[in-house]
Write a protein that holds these residues in place. Structure first.
Motif, PDB file in Angstrom:
ATOM      1  N   MET A 357     -14.353 -33.906 -16.415  1.00 26.74           N
ATOM      2  CA  MET A 357     -12.953 -33.698 -16.763  1.00 26.74           C
ATOM      3  C   MET A 357     -12.755 -33.772 -18.273  1.00 26.74           C
ATOM      4  O   MET A 357     -13.367 -34.589 -18.961  1.00 26.74           O
ATOM      5  N   ASP A 358     -11.850 -32.898 -18.786  1.00 29.00           N
ATOM      6  CA  ASP A 358     -11.444 -32.989 -20.186  1.00 29.00           C
ATOM      7  C   ASP A 358     -10.275 -33.959 -20.294  1.00 29.00           C
ATOM      8  O   ASP A 358      -9.899 -34.630 -19.314  1.00 29.00           O
ATOM      9  N   LYS A 359      -9.674 -34.037 -21.470  1.00 22.95           N
ATOM     10  CA  LYS A 359      -8.592 -35.001 -21.676  1.00 22.95           C
ATOM     11  C   LYS A 359      -7.349 -34.668 -20.861  1.00 22.95           C
ATOM     12  O   LYS A 359      -6.452 -35.510 -20.701  1.00 22.95           O
ATOM     13  N   HIS A 360      -7.284 -33.435 -20.360  1.00 24.35           N
ATOM     14  CA  HIS A 360      -6.144 -33.042 -19.533  1.00 24.35           C
ATOM     15  C   HIS A 360      -6.436 -33.193 -18.042  1.00 24.35           C
ATOM     16  O   HIS A 360      -5.611 -32.785 -17.211  1.00 24.35           O
ATOM     17  N   GLY A 361      -7.591 -33.755 -17.697  1.00 25.80           N
ATOM     18  CA  GLY A 361      -7.943 -33.946 -16.295  1.00 25.80           C
ATOM     19  C   GLY A 361      -8.466 -32.696 -15.620  1.00 25.80           C
ATOM     20  O   GLY A 361      -8.502 -32.636 -14.391  1.00 25.80           O
ATOM     21  N   ARG A 362      -8.925 -31.678 -16.399  1.00 23.92           N
ATOM     22  CA  ARG A 362      -9.362 -30.417 -15.820  1.00 23.92           C
ATOM     23  C   ARG A 362     -10.882 -30.283 -15.848  1.00 23.92           C
ATOM     24  O   ARG A 362     -11.546 -30.822 -16.729  1.00 23.92           O
ATOM     25  N   ARG A 375     -10.062 -23.138 -15.159  1.00 23.52           N
ATOM     26  CA  ARG A 375      -9.828 -24.585 -15.174  1.00 23.52           C
ATOM     27  C   ARG A 375      -9.073 -25.020 -13.920  1.00 23.52           C
ATOM     28  O   ARG A 375      -8.138 -24.357 -13.475  1.00 23.52           O
ATOM     29  N   ASP A 380      -3.392 -35.075 -13.386  1.00 19.73           N
ATOM     30  CA  ASP A 380      -2.477 -34.762 -14.483  1.00 19.73           C
ATOM     31  C   ASP A 380      -2.018 -36.063 -15.122  1.00 19.73           C
ATOM     32  O   ASP A 380      -1.432 -36.920 -14.436  1.00 19.73           O
ATOM     33  N   PRO A 381      -2.281 -36.264 -16.415  1.00 18.72           N
ATOM     34  CA  PRO A 381      -1.887 -37.532 -17.054  1.00 18.72           C
ATOM     35  C   PRO A 381      -0.396 -37.819 -16.951  1.00 18.72           C
ATOM     36  O   PRO A 381       0.009 -38.988 -16.992  1.00 18.72           O
ATOM     37  N   ASN A 412     -16.956 -37.558 -11.718  1.00 18.62           N
ATOM     38  CA  ASN A 412     -15.921 -38.195 -12.532  1.00 18.62           C
ATOM     39  C   ASN A 412     -15.470 -39.544 -11.983  1.00 18.62           C
ATOM     40  O   ASN A 412     -14.476 -40.094 -12.461  1.00 18.62           O
ATOM     41  N   THR A 471      -1.803 -45.340 -13.624  1.00 14.98           N
ATOM     42  CA  THR A 471      -2.686 -45.222 -14.786  1.00 14.98           C
ATOM     43  C   THR A 471      -4.115 -45.206 -14.293  1.00 14.98           C
ATOM     44  O   THR A 471      -4.529 -46.074 -13.519  1.00 14.98           O
TER      45      THR A 471
END
Length: 774
Positions: A357-362, A375, A380-381, A412, A471
């Protein structure tokens, strides 16, 4: 091509000033008639007044015009045509001035004085000499030239005409569409080229037929329509038309035209033109690459962009619509891409880096048609956990997509809970490699109930600590439930009891709304998304919009309705074919020749990926099946350690699963109470020891009891009077039925033979012995 360039050099009257246009002549004639009306009224009324200034002006105007005519007769240079037009223009003024003078000289006012003025006025209004004198004068001035030019037209094609010009004239005369017209004043551009200019002459007094348009002329000379130009000749009427036939110039111009110019011309003619498939949609920019053409387009002002894919492919002469892709911003801008061959024909296998996952959760689930990674958000943050929907027929690649997502979850550190209603045959690779795997319909329902119980546990902990959102990793891991073959549990025609289907649909519908706040997502996969196949639950399909929708090849007509329901509507979603490169044209050719239609590589894994209302075509990473499983996907799953719930959550899941499995089995066997467990008891926290956490198993739906059922239940203990039955079913109590409703229910039950009268005002079930009444 303008009229000047189309007019041959030999055309007559080239130096004559053009006459008035029809609009200008019509406006001048209107003004002139108004002036004549005012003058006629003055000539009829003026002589009876005492205004000497008016008398002087009227008589003076006539005298001035008469003197002007006399001066013209003395000037030889202005004689002939100009004297003729001067007399024509002077008649209204002289007539009205004469009528005015006679009325002034004769005492009194006679009727003929007024009639004379009105007669002159009507005649002048009909003739409008000031306006028409222009045409009269120029016709008179050019009469000799006109007669000279018409002389060749009236005669037959001269026999002595030889060479290329004579051949053209004879070919024109022999063609049936040309009628009685003649091709005259032929001028060849160059002795070595067939291009020429000419004049089409109609018979004297007639117009050139409107049927002689560029298409007809092109057919006569067998040239492209674009090589023919027609134009009127300035100073002449519709009896002669200038024509230019230039096939050599047309071919030379096209050969030297840049590909971009050809593309812009094609777009303007077939798409954005008034008769195009998307009028007003302009081609803003483009680039031409070896394997594709990319175009940036824009809708007109105050309009939304709409580019239907199939009509656009037809307009651009694309035989395989799968080679045309359209993407928009949902408003006015879009990108249209044309490919030489299908861009998703080959894709590589997935790697571990693709699934991180990237910082966007993708993660990168596959490849888009333009080569960019497709993607897929696992999380989703801002929103928390998501709801995804995957739809595809057998062989569409749905299972490979699900297994790729499950491998990404394990990579992940996400808790994966899997339920396969097809007895585990759809996702066999998932068994033993994730936190839980439920195989079968009862096991899938119990898995869903246990997952819901863990969500309830998290909600209670969150409420106790004042947490309003989730969180990642604080304190729980992200958990995702994957339910495959959901139609086998929800479809009306699945053959399962209604109460079981309602129980499953209710848990899914409620979980989609509340689970995301505690970090628990759900992924639903099936072969259809019709409401009838989802337990008539609109919530299940509607809530999937917040995540990703994977629409592969389907066997029903759901594609268009789904596109309108889940997309912005700017992109036309077309069904995914079974094979690459097998178009309708290929099928048609096979039908014509009687041969078998060719088959290409299968499109497994190709799907429309819909996110935030925007669809685009993609394909999941390739996976090769060996010995009925996918070793590469198993390797990706086992590249990371297994992930499970926390100990309290795992304990809740285990005990809730055991209890829910009993309820599911009972419901599948037709026990509407869920194995005798009261609904109220099932929704309360179960009694637990101090070291275990409480949990809740969603209760099966309560059985709806009608008023007739209540009446029958009241008579189960023996005959009763009507008033006793009313009291037993709750008449008079808050929310209870009315007395009349109970009476109607008794009447209907009696008609159906389910109750019978046991005396006056008494009712009993059939076959029940009753004691005699007083």
């Amino acid at each position: 091509m303008t009229a000047e360039t189309a007019t041959p050099a030999t055309a007559p009257a080239a130096d004559v000033r053009p006459p008035l246009s029809l609009t200008a002549a019509r406006h001048l004639a209107t003004v002139e008639r108004i002036a004549y009306g005012a003058a006629g009224l003055t000539a009829a009324i003026g002589p009876s007044t005492d205004l000497w200034q008016l008398h002087a002006a009227a008589i003076g105007s006539g005298v001035g015009v008469l003197w002007r005519l006399w001066a013209r007769t003395r000037d030889r240079e202005t004689g002939g045509p100009r004297l003729l037009t001067s007399c024509y223009k002077a008649l209204p003024v002289l007539g009205l001035s004469t009528a005015y003078g006679v009325g002034l000289a004769v005492p009194g006012t006679a009727w003929w004085e007024v009639a004379a003025a009105l007669a002159v006025t009507v005649g002048a209004a009909v003739a409008v000499p000031l306006t028409r004198s222009r045409g009269v004068r120029r016709a008179a001035e050019n009469l000799p030239a006109v007669l000279a030019d018409q002389a060749p037209a009236a005669a037959a094609v001269p026999a002595q005409r030889d060479g290329y010009e004579g051949d053209l004239a004879r070919h024109w005369a022999a063609a049936s569409p040309t009628g009685m017209t003649t091709l005259a004043h032929i001028r060849q551009h160059h002795p070595d080229r067939p291009d020429f200019d000419a004049v089409i002459l109609a018979a004297p007094g007639e117009a050139v037929p409107s049927a002689l348009d560029p298409r007809t002329v092109a057919a006569v000379f067998d040239v492209p329509v674009e090589a023919v130009t027609l134009a009127p000749i300035p100073g002449h009427g519709p009896g002669r038309i200038a024509v230019r036939v230039a096939p050599t110039a047309y071919l030379t111009r096209n050969q030297h035209q840049e590909p971009g110019s050809q593309l812009a011309a094609l777009w303007a003619a077939k798409v954005s033109g008034t008769e195009g498939i998307a009028p007003g949609v302009v081609l803003v920019d483009h680039r031409i690459e070896p394997d594709r053409i990319v175009m940036r387009v824009e809708a007109p002002q105050t309009a939304l962009l709409s580019l239907p894919r199939l009509p656009l492919a037809r307009a651009l002469d694309v035989k395989d619509p799968e080679l045309l892709m359209v993407e928009t911003d949902g408003m006015a801008h879009g990108v249209v891409t044309l490919y030489r061959e299908h861009p998703l024909l080959t894709v590589r296998e997935a790697t571990t880096d693709d699934l991180v996952m990237d910082k966007h959760g993708r993660i990168a689930i596959g490849m888009r048609h333009d080569g960019r990674p497709a993607r897929w958000p696992l999380y989703d943050p801002e929103l928390g956990a998501l709801t995804d929907l995957l739809v595809g027929a057998p062989g569409s690649g749905k299972s490979v997509t699900l297994l790729t997502l499950l491998a990404a979850e394990r990579v992940n550190g996400i808790v994966s809970v899997v339920a396969d209603a097809q007895d585990g045959m759809s996702l066999p690779e998932a068994e033993g490699r994730f936190a839980h795997f439920g195989a079968g319909q009862a096991e899938s329902a119990a898995t869903l109930a246990a997952f819901s119980a863990v969500a309830s546990y998290r909600q209670e902990v969150s409420a106790a600590n004042g947490w309003g959102s989730f969180t990642l990793g604080k304190p729980w891991r992200l958990a995702i439930l994957t339910m495959d073959e959901i139609n086998r549990m929800l479809a009306v025609d699945s053959g399962l009891p209604k109460e079981f289907r309602k129980w499953v649909a209710g848990m899914l519908g409620a979980g989609q709304i509340t689970w995301r706040k505690v970090g628990m997502g759900v992924r639903i996969a099936g072969q259809s998304i019709h409401l009838a196949d989802l337990g008539d639950s609109e919530k299940i399909r509607a809530n999937a919009k917040q995540g990703s929708v994977w629409l592969g090849r389907v066997n029903s007509s759901m594609t268009r309705s789904m596109a309108s329901d889940m997309t912005t509507g700017a992109v036309d979603i077309t069904p995914v074919p079974k094979y690459f490169g097998v178009t309708g044209a290929a099928e048609l050719d096979a039908a014509w020749t009687g041969e078998e239609a060719p088959t290409g590589p299968v499109t497994a894994g190709t799907a429309w990926l819909i996110q935030s209302g925007q669809p685009y075509l993609s394909r999941v990473w390739r996976a090769i099946k060996e010995n009925r499983t996918y070793p590469s996907l198993i390797g990706l799953m086992e590249s990371a350690p297994p992930v499970s719930f926390s100990p309290p959550e795992a304990d809740v899941f285990r005990r809730a699963y055991e209890e829910a499995l009993t309820i599911a089995g009972a419901l599948l066997e037709g026990d509407e109470g869920g194995g005798g467990t009261p609904a109220a008891a099932a929704t309360r926290p179960t009694e637990q020891h101090t070291e275990t956490a409480p949990f809740r198993v969603p209760a099966p739906p309560a059985t709806t009891r009608t008023l007739q059922d209540l009446v029958l239940n009241a008579l189960a203990d023996g005959p009763r009077r009507t008033r006793e039955i009313r009291a037993a079913v709750g008449v008079g109590e808050p929310g209870g039925p009315a007395s009349g409703s109970v009476d109607n229910a008794l009447s209907k039950l009696a008609e159906a033979g389910r109750v019978e009268k046991a005396g006056h005002g008494r009712w009993a079930l059939p076959g029940v012995e009753t004691a005699p009444t007083d």
